[in-house]
Design a protein around this motif. Structure first.
Motif, mmCIF file in Angstrom:
data_model
loop_
_atom_site.group_PDB
_atom_site.id
_atom_site.type_symbol
_atom_site.label_atom_id
_atom_site.label_comp_id
_atom_site.label_asym_id
_atom_site.label_seq_id
_atom_site.Cartn_x
_atom_site.Cartn_y
_atom_site.Cartn_z
ATOM 1 N N ALA A 62 0.824 -1.215 0.000
ATOM 2 C CA ALA A 62 0.000 0.000 0.000
ATOM 3 C C ALA A 62 0.856 1.262 0.000
ATOM 4 N N LYS A 63 1.946 1.244 0.734
ATOM 5 C CA LYS A 63 2.771 2.449 0.883
ATOM 6 C C LYS A 63 3.779 2.625 -0.232
ATOM 7 N N HIS A 64 4.316 1.517 -0.739
ATOM 8 C CA HIS A 64 5.410 1.617 -1.705
ATOM 9 C C HIS A 64 5.003 1.250 -3.129
ATOM 10 N N GLY A 65 3.744 0.909 -3.330
ATOM 11 C CA GLY A 65 3.215 0.734 -4.679
ATOM 12 C C GLY A 65 3.731 -0.473 -5.429
ATOM 13 N N LYS A 66 4.276 -1.444 -4.716
ATOM 14 C CA LYS A 66 4.799 -2.656 -5.333
ATOM 15 C C LYS A 66 4.768 -3.764 -4.297
ATOM 16 N N SER A 67 4.473 -4.977 -4.732
ATOM 17 C CA SER A 67 4.409 -6.069 -3.755
ATOM 18 C C SER A 67 5.798 -6.388 -3.229
ATOM 19 N N LEU A 68 5.855 -6.845 -1.994
ATOM 20 C CA LEU A 68 7.132 -7.242 -1.408
ATOM 21 C C LEU A 68 7.720 -8.398 -2.199
ATOM 22 N N ARG A 69 6.880 -9.286 -2.657
ATOM 23 C CA ARG A 69 7.338 -10.421 -3.465
ATOM 24 C C ARG A 69 8.079 -9.948 -4.709
ATOM 25 N N ASP A 70 7.490 -9.030 -5.451
ATOM 26 C CA ASP A 70 8.112 -8.562 -6.693
ATOM 27 C C ASP A 70 9.416 -7.818 -6.420
ATOM 28 N N THR A 71 9.448 -7.064 -5.316
ATOM 29 C CA THR A 71 10.672 -6.340 -4.982
ATOM 30 C C THR A 71 11.796 -7.308 -4.637
ATOM 31 N N ILE A 72 11.491 -8.312 -3.842
ATOM 32 C CA ILE A 72 12.498 -9.312 -3.481
ATOM 33 C C ILE A 72 12.992 -10.055 -4.724
ATOM 34 N N LYS A 73 12.078 -10.414 -5.611
ATOM 35 C CA LYS A 73 12.460 -11.105 -6.842
ATOM 36 C C LYS A 73 13.380 -10.243 -7.705
ATOM 37 N N GLY A 74 13.166 -8.935 -7.662
ATOM 38 C CA GLY A 74 13.999 -8.042 -8.457
ATOM 39 C C GLY A 74 15.357 -7.758 -7.846
ATOM 40 N N GLU A 75 15.497 -8.008 -6.539
ATOM 41 C CA GLU A 75 16.727 -7.623 -5.837
ATOM 42 C C GLU A 75 17.591 -8.801 -5.397
ATOM 43 N N THR A 76 17.058 -10.021 -5.436
ATOM 44 C CA THR A 76 17.826 -11.180 -4.974
ATOM 45 C C THR A 76 17.779 -12.283 -6.028
ATOM 46 N N ARG A 77 18.612 -13.296 -5.822
ATOM 47 C CA ARG A 77 18.723 -14.366 -6.815
ATOM 48 C C ARG A 77 18.886 -15.718 -6.122
ATOM 49 N N GLY A 78 18.602 -16.762 -6.874
ATOM 50 C CA GLY A 78 18.953 -18.124 -6.494
ATOM 51 C C GLY A 78 18.312 -18.637 -5.222
ATOM 52 N N ASN A 113 14.840 -17.827 -3.005
ATOM 53 C CA ASN A 113 13.836 -18.842 -2.690
ATOM 54 C C ASN A 113 13.527 -18.891 -1.195
ATOM 55 N N ALA A 114 14.570 -18.765 -0.376
ATOM 56 C CA ALA A 114 14.367 -18.797 1.073
ATOM 57 C C ALA A 114 13.572 -17.590 1.547
ATOM 58 N N LEU A 115 13.881 -16.403 1.012
ATOM 59 C CA LEU A 115 13.157 -15.190 1.410
ATOM 60 C C LEU A 115 11.702 -15.244 0.965
ATOM 61 N N LEU A 116 11.462 -15.747 -0.225
ATOM 62 C CA LEU A 116 10.075 -15.865 -0.704
ATOM 63 C C LEU A 116 9.291 -16.851 0.155
ATOM 64 N N ALA A 117 9.958 -17.904 0.622
ATOM 65 C CA ALA A 117 9.294 -18.840 1.535
ATOM 66 C C ALA A 117 8.912 -18.149 2.830
ATOM 67 N N LEU A 118 9.790 -17.281 3.333
ATOM 68 C CA LEU A 118 9.505 -16.582 4.589
ATOM 69 C C LEU A 118 8.310 -15.651 4.476
ATOM 70 N N ILE A 119 8.104 -15.063 3.300
ATOM 71 C CA ILE A 119 6.940 -14.191 3.135
ATOM 72 C C ILE A 119 5.725 -14.978 2.614
ATOM 73 N N ASN A 120 5.906 -16.323 2.574
ATOM 74 C CA ASN A 120 4.826 -17.219 2.170
ATOM 75 C C ASN A 120 4.388 -16.982 0.725
ATOM 76 N N GLU A 121 5.386 -16.826 -0.128
ATOM 77 C CA GLU A 121 5.143 -16.654 -1.564
ATOM 78 C C GLU A 121 5.965 -17.694 -2.327
ATOM 79 N N GLN A 122 5.424 -18.170 -3.407
ATOM 80 C CA GLN A 122 6.126 -19.153 -4.236
ATOM 81 C C GLN A 122 6.822 -18.460 -5.388
#
Length: 319
Positions: free
Chosen positions: A288-304, A308-317
């Protein structure tokens, strides 16, 4: 907004089955990183502690040591952080902030200004057991002046934990803060510490509202005009956490992935520490505040595997 975690106790938890999967993932040539994520990142901390004990019981091996030998980099760090008890993880972060030449003041602030008194008491015990030293004494040796007194006050873990609000005391504290800052030449920092560290969160929130009634400035504006440096940042952190922990952590996540490069350790600390508390709420506030999902931001900033571990922590596949 209610606190919604992303990691809960795994409903079909079977420690015997889990340790077999973990051992197979690290046995022989190569490592099955996905299997490690599927077990460690999808169990809550209490279940992970059971897995550490059962793994050693079944195989005579230490799960943490095996992960250290099979994994590396940020992926290794996030798995090890998840296997620590939360107070020990925080204690290790504080130890790292004060290790070697220089001090990471921002990391000290990030931990001590945002934890409850009960959490800080547990951190002090873990710090003593882990490092053989007293947290308060280390803070004194690494900081000075009003900032030192603030951190020592926080480490005392004496905040009132009552939910009761006495409006007469609220009005008195708001007046005291005004007279300690805007209402005089210079600033009496001790009054800010007395109120913002000693009173309950419910009381302090009411003080912020009362302060706005006697001043043209918000409490945040008053702090910015009366303080500077680490002390200012500390009090602003406390105020933000008192007002809205979810917004504080949403902004923390945004700052860890802002601009060129990513502060992977800051990102990891936030996700690990809040996953069983309110990370689901933080996700909603972030979007709501930053105009982008946390999932998409993490996918754009991390790899491998780390991603995968961070996406699991936010309960996203990962897709």
């Amino acid at each position: 907004m209610a606190a919604v975690p992303t990691i809960r106790a795994y409903a079909n938890f079977d420690k015997d089955k889990d340790v077999q999967i973990l051992r197979k993932a690290m046995k022989g040539m190569g490592t099955d990183e996905k299997a490690l994520v599927d077990i460690i990142a999808y169990r809550n901390n209490a279940q992970r502690q059971e897995l550490k004990l059962h793994y050693k019981t079944c195989y005579g091996r230490d799960l943490v040591d095996d992960i250290k030998s099979e994994c590396s980099g940020n992926f290794e760090k996030v798995l090890l952080a998840l296997l620590d008890l939360p107070p020990l993880f925080d204690a290790k972060c504080l130890g790292a902030a004060m290790k070697g030449a220089g001090t990471n003041e921002n990391l000290l602030i990030e931990i001590l200004c945002t934890r409850t008194s009960a959490q800080i008491k547990a951190i002090k015990v873990a710090y003593k057991e882990g490092f053989g030293r007293n947290l308060e004494e280390d803070l004194k040796s690494e900081t000075k002046g009003d900032f030192e007194r603030l951190l020592v006050g926080l480490s005392a873990a004496g905040r009132d934990d009552s939910d009761k609000v006495d409006q007469e005391k609220v009005d008195s504290d708001a007046k005291a803060l005004y007279e300690a800052g805007e209402g005089k030449f210079g600033t009496d920092e001790s009054e800010f510490q007395r109120v913002l560290l000693g009173r309950s969160y419910a009381h302090v929130r009411a003080v912020f509202d009362a302060y706005g009634n006697i001043s043209k400035k918000s409490i945040e504006e008053a702090i910015k005009s009366e303080m500077s440096g680490d002390l200012e940042y500390s009090y602003l952190t406390i105020v933000k956490c008192v007002r809205s922990p979810s917004e504080y952590y949403a902004d923390m996540l945004a700052s860890s992935m802002k601009g060129i490069g990513t502060n992977e350790e800051k990102l990891m600390r936030c996700l690990v520490s809040r996953s069983e508390v309110d990370l689901g709420t933080i996700k909603a506030v972030y979007a709501a505040k930053h105009g982008k999902s946390l999932r998409d931001t993490i996918k754009g900033e991390t790899r491998g595997d780390f991603e995968n571990a961070l996406l699991a922590l936010i309960n996203e596949q990962k897709s």
